[in-house]
Write a protein that holds these residues in place. Structure first.
Motif, PDB file in Angstrom:
ATOM      1  N   VAL A 253      26.246  30.825  13.048  1.00  0.00           N
ATOM      2  CA  VAL A 253      26.700  31.810  12.064  1.00  0.00           C
ATOM      3  C   VAL A 253      26.079  33.186  12.274  1.00  0.00           C
ATOM      4  CG1 VAL A 253      27.055  30.012  10.356  1.00  0.00           C
ATOM      5  CG2 VAL A 253      24.869  31.223  10.395  1.00  0.00           C
ATOM      6  N   SER A 254      25.154  33.316  13.237  1.00  0.00           N
ATOM      7  CA  SER A 254      24.450  34.586  13.398  1.00  0.00           C
ATOM      8  C   SER A 254      25.296  35.654  14.081  1.00  0.00           C
ATOM      9  CB  SER A 254      23.157  34.377  14.202  1.00  0.00           C
ATOM     10  OG  SER A 254      23.457  34.055  15.549  1.00  0.00           O
ATOM     11  N   GLY A 255      26.314  35.243  14.841  1.00  0.00           N
ATOM     12  CA  GLY A 255      27.125  36.199  15.579  1.00  0.00           C
ATOM     13  C   GLY A 255      26.550  36.579  16.920  1.00  0.00           C
ATOM     14  N   SER A 256      25.305  36.213  17.190  1.00  0.00           N
ATOM     15  CA  SER A 256      24.681  36.532  18.478  1.00  0.00           C
ATOM     16  C   SER A 256      23.925  35.342  19.043  1.00  0.00           C
ATOM     17  CB  SER A 256      23.726  37.726  18.319  1.00  0.00           C
ATOM     18  OG  SER A 256      22.795  37.483  17.280  1.00  0.00           O
ATOM     19  N   GLN A 257      24.268  34.139  18.565  1.00  0.00           N
ATOM     20  CA  GLN A 257      23.678  32.888  19.061  1.00  0.00           C
ATOM     21  C   GLN A 257      22.164  32.867  18.899  1.00  0.00           C
ATOM     22  OE1 GLN A 257      25.860  30.803  19.648  1.00  0.00           O
ATOM     23  NE2 GLN A 257      27.582  31.578  20.819  1.00  0.00           N
ATOM     24  N   GLN A 258      21.637  33.464  17.837  1.00  0.00           N
ATOM     25  CA  GLN A 258      20.189  33.506  17.612  1.00  0.00           C
ATOM     26  C   GLN A 258      19.780  32.453  16.595  1.00  0.00           C
ATOM     27  OE1 GLN A 258      20.289  37.787  16.574  1.00  0.00           O
ATOM     28  NE2 GLN A 258      18.498  37.981  17.901  1.00  0.00           N
ATOM     29  N   ARG A 259      18.805  31.635  16.982  1.00  0.00           N
ATOM     30  CA  ARG A 259      18.195  30.751  15.994  1.00  0.00           C
ATOM     31  C   ARG A 259      17.178  31.569  15.221  1.00  0.00           C
ATOM     32  NH1 ARG A 259      13.233  29.183  17.824  1.00  0.00           N
ATOM     33  NH2 ARG A 259      12.804  29.265  20.060  1.00  0.00           N
ATOM     34  N   LEU A 260      16.503  30.946  14.244  1.00  0.00           N
ATOM     35  CA  LEU A 260      15.560  31.676  13.406  1.00  0.00           C
ATOM     36  C   LEU A 260      14.443  32.325  14.226  1.00  0.00           C
ATOM     37  CD1 LEU A 260      15.212  29.271  10.337  1.00  0.00           C
ATOM     38  CD2 LEU A 260      16.511  31.396  10.479  1.00  0.00           C
ATOM     39  N   GLY A 261      13.948  31.579  15.222  1.00  0.00           N
ATOM     40  CA  GLY A 261      12.881  32.132  16.061  1.00  0.00           C
ATOM     41  C   GLY A 261      13.321  33.371  16.815  1.00  0.00           C
ATOM     42  N   ASP A 262      14.576  33.385  17.279  1.00  0.00           N
ATOM     43  CA  ASP A 262      15.096  34.554  17.981  1.00  0.00           C
ATOM     44  C   ASP A 262      15.251  35.740  17.034  1.00  0.00           C
ATOM     45  OD1 ASP A 262      15.422  33.525  20.644  1.00  0.00           O
ATOM     46  OD2 ASP A 262      17.101  32.334  19.912  1.00  0.00           O
ATOM     47  N   MET A 263      15.705  35.472  15.818  1.00  0.00           N
ATOM     48  CA  MET A 263      15.827  36.565  14.843  1.00  0.00           C
ATOM     49  C   MET A 263      14.463  37.164  14.531  1.00  0.00           C
ATOM     50  SD  MET A 263      18.578  35.021  12.132  1.00  0.00           S
ATOM     51  CE  MET A 263      20.282  34.682  12.599  1.00  0.00           C
ATOM     52  N   LEU A 264      13.464  36.307  14.388  1.00  0.00           N
ATOM     53  CA  LEU A 264      12.119  36.773  14.078  1.00  0.00           C
ATOM     54  C   LEU A 264      11.549  37.619  15.210  1.00  0.00           C
ATOM     55  CD1 LEU A 264       9.654  36.643  12.170  1.00  0.00           C
ATOM     56  CD2 LEU A 264       8.943  34.572  13.391  1.00  0.00           C
ATOM     57  N   ALA A 265      11.793  37.186  16.455  1.00  0.00           N
ATOM     58  CA  ALA A 265      11.215  37.873  17.614  1.00  0.00           C
ATOM     59  C   ALA A 265      12.114  38.979  18.154  1.00  0.00           C
ATOM     60  CB  ALA A 265      10.930  36.862  18.724  1.00  0.00           C
ATOM     61  N   GLY A 266      13.369  39.057  17.689  1.00  0.00           N
ATOM     62  CA  GLY A 266      14.298  40.051  18.225  1.00  0.00           C
ATOM     63  C   GLY A 266      14.698  39.737  19.649  1.00  0.00           C
ATOM     64  N   THR A 267      14.987  38.455  19.916  1.00  0.00           N
ATOM     65  CA  THR A 267      15.318  38.026  21.279  1.00  0.00           C
ATOM     66  C   THR A 267      16.692  37.368  21.329  1.00  0.00           C
ATOM     67  OG1 THR A 267      14.171  35.911  20.903  1.00  0.00           O
ATOM     68  CG2 THR A 267      12.916  37.692  21.946  1.00  0.00           C
TER      69      THR A 267
ATOM     70  N   PHE B  45      16.254  17.551  12.004  1.00  0.00           N
ATOM     71  CA  PHE B  45      16.145  16.842  13.284  1.00  0.00           C
ATOM     72  C   PHE B  45      17.062  17.540  14.288  1.00  0.00           C
ATOM     73  CE2 PHE B  45      19.210  14.686  10.539  1.00  0.00           C
ATOM     74  CZ  PHE B  45      20.378  14.779  11.290  1.00  0.00           C
ATOM     75  N   PHE B  46      16.725  17.408  15.581  1.00  0.00           N
ATOM     76  CA  PHE B  46      17.541  17.920  16.687  1.00  0.00           C
ATOM     77  C   PHE B  46      18.003  19.372  16.483  1.00  0.00           C
ATOM     78  CE2 PHE B  46      18.219  13.338  17.552  1.00  0.00           C
ATOM     79  CZ  PHE B  46      17.791  13.343  18.881  1.00  0.00           C
ATOM     80  N   TYR B  47      17.117  20.218  15.992  1.00  0.00           N
ATOM     81  CA  TYR B  47      17.408  21.646  15.859  1.00  0.00           C
ATOM     82  C   TYR B  47      18.635  21.909  14.993  1.00  0.00           C
ATOM     83  CZ  TYR B  47      13.965  23.427  19.167  1.00  0.00           C
ATOM     84  OH  TYR B  47      12.790  23.784  19.788  1.00  0.00           O
ATOM     85  N   LEU B  48      18.809  21.136  13.935  1.00  0.00           N
ATOM     86  CA  LEU B  48      19.967  21.333  13.072  1.00  0.00           C
ATOM     87  C   LEU B  48      19.943  22.706  12.403  1.00  0.00           C
ATOM     88  CD1 LEU B  48      22.528  20.173  11.891  1.00  0.00           C
ATOM     89  CD2 LEU B  48      21.157  19.174  10.038  1.00  0.00           C
ATOM     90  N   VAL B  49      18.776  23.095  11.869  1.00  0.00           N
ATOM     91  CA  VAL B  49      18.664  24.415  11.249  1.00  0.00           C
ATOM     92  C   VAL B  49      18.887  25.516  12.276  1.00  0.00           C
ATOM     93  CG1 VAL B  49      17.066  26.037  10.146  1.00  0.00           C
ATOM     94  CG2 VAL B  49      17.177  23.670   9.364  1.00  0.00           C
ATOM     95  N   GLY B  50      18.231  25.397  13.431  1.00  0.00           N
ATOM     96  CA  GLY B  50      18.382  26.405  14.471  1.00  0.00           C
ATOM     97  C   GLY B  50      19.808  26.490  15.001  1.00  0.00           C
ATOM     98  N   GLY B  51      20.455  25.322  15.179  1.00  0.00           N
ATOM     99  CA  GLY B  51      21.824  25.306  15.682  1.00  0.00           C
ATOM    100  C   GLY B  51      22.804  25.931  14.711  1.00  0.00           C
ATOM    101  N   LEU B  52      22.674  25.597  13.433  1.00  0.00           N
ATOM    102  CA  LEU B  52      23.572  26.171  12.431  1.00  0.00           C
ATOM    103  C   LEU B  52      23.347  27.672  12.298  1.00  0.00           C
ATOM    104  CD1 LEU B  52      23.454  23.427   9.626  1.00  0.00           C
ATOM    105  CD2 LEU B  52      25.322  23.917  11.231  1.00  0.00           C
ATOM    106  N   THR B  53      22.082  28.081  12.375  1.00  0.00           N
ATOM    107  CA  THR B  53      21.785  29.516  12.306  1.00  0.00           C
ATOM    108  C   THR B  53      22.410  30.263  13.484  1.00  0.00           C
ATOM    109  OG1 THR B  53      19.679  29.034  11.213  1.00  0.00           O
ATOM    110  CG2 THR B  53      19.949  31.230  12.152  1.00  0.00           C
TER     111      THR B  53
END
Length: 268
Positions: free
Chosen positions: A143-157, A132-140
């Motif tokens: 810890v990503s070091g570049s503020q990327q959620r999963l969708g950003d990592m996938l798209a390279g954005t 809920f409320f982007y918990l997975v995306g927020g935690l990602t």
């Protein structure tokens, strides 16, 4: 072109792009708080649009009450995906919420995103939203070091902050003589592509922030590119930088206007 990312705190950081000319540009990464506020505004808009569509289909839903809830969920996701993908594609990485919060989505290489990148990052939203409320995306993002959620990592954005710069007075006041009064020069400048315009204006607005060596390399490359793009030879008495500044002056809106910083390059 190489890129590096440095995070100073959990809510802020920078993303650096090094061009083939060894000119370094730095982007400020958007923090989770500003991204959350932008998402809230976009979610409100999506809910309003979805509600309007469902009201328009109320007769169909009344006739098939068992189908109503499933139809509502399908319409919500279609509107949600369509809203984000369409706006980020045609509006240079922005939605209404991102524009209000002065945010923009760019590629990791520093250039604007297209349909492919917008589609990838938004189609991954259902996973980022878990549970809920982007918990997975927020935690990602944390810890990503570049503020990327999963969708950003996938798209390279990346989601970055925009800076709004005042047009320097030296550029905002076009002259009445020389190249700026030449109809051929002005007409060819106006035919430059949007990407070429962004490169020229970004270089003109931020040239003072570059070290002299990097500045000379950047305008040497830009000057040669403009000669090819305009099919005009640079006057011998003009430096590469002055040549580029004249092109920028021909592109500028009327005096006193401000321009949003293009997404292609950020503060060195």
């Amino acid at each position: 072109m190489s890129v590096t990312t440095a995070t100073d705190t959990l809510l802020d950081g920078t993303h650096t792009v090094l061009t083939p000319e060894y000119v370094e540009f730095r982007f400020t990464l958007a923090g989770l708080y500003s991204r959350f506020l932008a998402w809230l505004l976009d979610s409100l808009i999506v809910m309003l649009v979805t509600t309007s569509v469902l009201l328009g289909l109320s007769l169909v839903m009344f006739a098939f009450p068992g189908f109503a809830s499933a139809l509502g969920i399908v319409i919500y996701f279609l509107v949600d995906w369509g809203y984000a993908i369409t706006l980020e594609t045609v509006w240079s990485g922005r939605t209404v919420g991102k524009r209000v919060m002065s945010l923009r989505v760019i590629q990791e290489s520093g250039v604007r995103i297209g349909f492919y990148h917008a589609a990838l990052r938004n189609l991954a939203r259902p996973v980022d939203r878990l549970p809920f409320f982007y918990l997975v995306g927020g935690l990602t993002a944390l810890v990503s070091g570049s503020q990327q959620r999963l969708g950003d990592m996938l798209a390279g954005t990346l989601v970055v902050r925009e800076r709004r710069l005042k047009v320097p007075s030296a550029l905002a006041t076009p002259g009445e003589e020389g190249l700026l009064a030449d109809p051929l020069f002005v007409s060819r400048v106006k035919r430059l592509s949007s990407e070429e315009r962004e490169v020229v204006l970004t270089a003109a607005l931020r040239r003072e922030e570059l070290r002299m060596e990097a500045r000379l390399r950047l305008f040497a490359a830009l000057g040669a590119r403009l000669q090819d793009a305009l099919a005009l030879e640079k006057p011998a008495h003009l430096s590469d930088e002055k040549w580029a500044l004249l092109v920028a002056a021909a592109l500028l809106p009327p005096k006193g206007a401000t321009r949003s910083t293009p997404p292609r390059r950020a503060t060195p």
